[in-house]
Design an enzyme around this catalytic site. Sequence first.
Site, PDB file in Angstrom:
ATOM      1  N   HIS A  42       7.309  -7.557  13.082  1.00  0.00           N
ATOM      2  CA  HIS A  42       8.747  -8.124  12.212  1.00  0.00           C
ATOM      3  C   HIS A  42       8.396  -9.165  11.499  1.00  0.00           C
ATOM      4  O   HIS A  42       9.060  -9.907  10.902  1.00  0.00           O
ATOM      5  CB  HIS A  42       9.804  -8.333  13.133  1.00  0.00           C
TER       6      HIS A  42
ATOM      7  N   LYS B 193       0.991 -24.302 -10.675  1.00  0.00           N
ATOM      8  CA  LYS B 193       1.128 -23.277  -9.862  1.00  0.00           C
ATOM      9  C   LYS B 193      -0.406 -22.487 -10.071  1.00  0.00           C
ATOM     10  O   LYS B 193      -1.107 -22.518 -11.069  1.00  0.00           O
ATOM     11  CB  LYS B 193       1.954 -22.117 -10.799  1.00  0.00           C
TER      12      LYS B 193
END
Length: 469
Positions: free
Chosen positions: A161, A288
């Site tokens: 999950h 980034k």
Amino acid sequence: MKGQEKEKLWGGRFASATSSLVEEFTQSLDYDRFLALHDLDGSRAHARMLAHTGIITKDELQQILSGLDRIQNELEQDEFTWNPGLEDVHMNIEKRLTDLIGSAGQKLHTGRSRNDQVALDFRLYTAAALQEWQQVLRELVQAMLDQAEDHRETLLPGYTHLQPAQPVCLAQHLLAYARMFKRDHERIEDALPRVKVSPLGAAALAGTTYPLQPEQVAGHVGFEEVFKNSMDAVSDRDFVLEGLFIASMIMMHLSRLGEEIILWSNPGFGFIILPDAYSTGSSIMPQKKNPDVAELVRGKTGGVYGRLMVLFTTMKALPLTYNRDMQEDKEPFIEAHRSGSSSVRVMAGMLQQTVFDRERMLGALKKGYLNATELADYLVSKGMPFRQAHPLTGQLVASAEARGLGLEDLNLETLRDFSGLIEGDVYDVLDYQHAVQRRVTPGGTGPESVEEQIRDIKEWMDKKNGGSV
Ligand code: ARG
């Protein structure tokens, strides 16, 4: 007008020229030009067979072969002039051949139709593409294997999950992917004999009156099998669909790996440091480093699935035998081949250079209380029923969490407040490395099983790299 129409190899019964709109609409050169070298091979095989059976002379065969060689040279040097008015790759090459060698060239198409010709060309192209995929899949599995060997003892959370579940070693995680790509390789192996069936000799649809020897053609192009039914031979595109299905399966596997790379490179996880060579930056945010390669692989997956559906839909309800609709088969496969093979290749390169951060992965284990199952099992081993051990361990987790500690950081006194069954040996059980080592079942994450898995994949790779596929 008539003169122009005579250029066309089928122009005999036509009195007026094709509309330029129709010429543009019906031509297939944008994609079937990629079959050109296979078309030459098919023609060489056909010509040899024609000479062997006496339909053309040895001298004519020599002229045809040297003409075809010359065309190959022109193609390789990018000197071949394509004429869209000649519709497709087959007629462009045949026209060039007759321009080069005259009447011997005009005999090449004896006993052959473009219907069986294109089927052979496309089978050759598909077989070559599938074999190339096998090659790049092996490169990818090798990258998995190399990393797995370096990370036999590196631990990280295994997830269900997408929630931290139980500790596993990184090798086990990577070897799960190696299994997927090995299966893809095997799927290709299984499909190849159905691709390598020569349809040449089926002619337009019904066979021909010439004494052709289709097995000879098959032998010349390296196929072991020959078509058994001429109508099936010219109308079958199952081999392309199988190829597209396999490509889709590969992309599905790659997209799962891509997704994990995207997650793991996120600073929240911080499990991997992507190689600079396989990342890109932002035009506005200087900090980034983006996992664009993995994102594009994930993104291209949709295109490959779509192309499988394109061809299924094109083939749906087509009456026997050849229908021009089938000309639309090349674009989906050629595009899927491009994005599929480059995706596998780029993922192999990226994985090879990816650095795993052992500390961050270990930290995630602690944060996730991934030794809770171990503690519950420990209590069971001391005689507590599992149904009591489970909630008690839950209470311990809650209490440790409230203090910002791991279970292994709680002192014995605190642990014994919860259960007198807990003794000093519990710390051994709470150790993550031990938790992994105790998973001794075959195929599990324990060291023996991982060693066995590495051995198994290595053996398979050695066999495949050494022997023919
Ligand atoms: N360009 C055609 C294709 O790719 C070749 C076969 C054409 N046959 C025909 N009878 N028009 O399907």
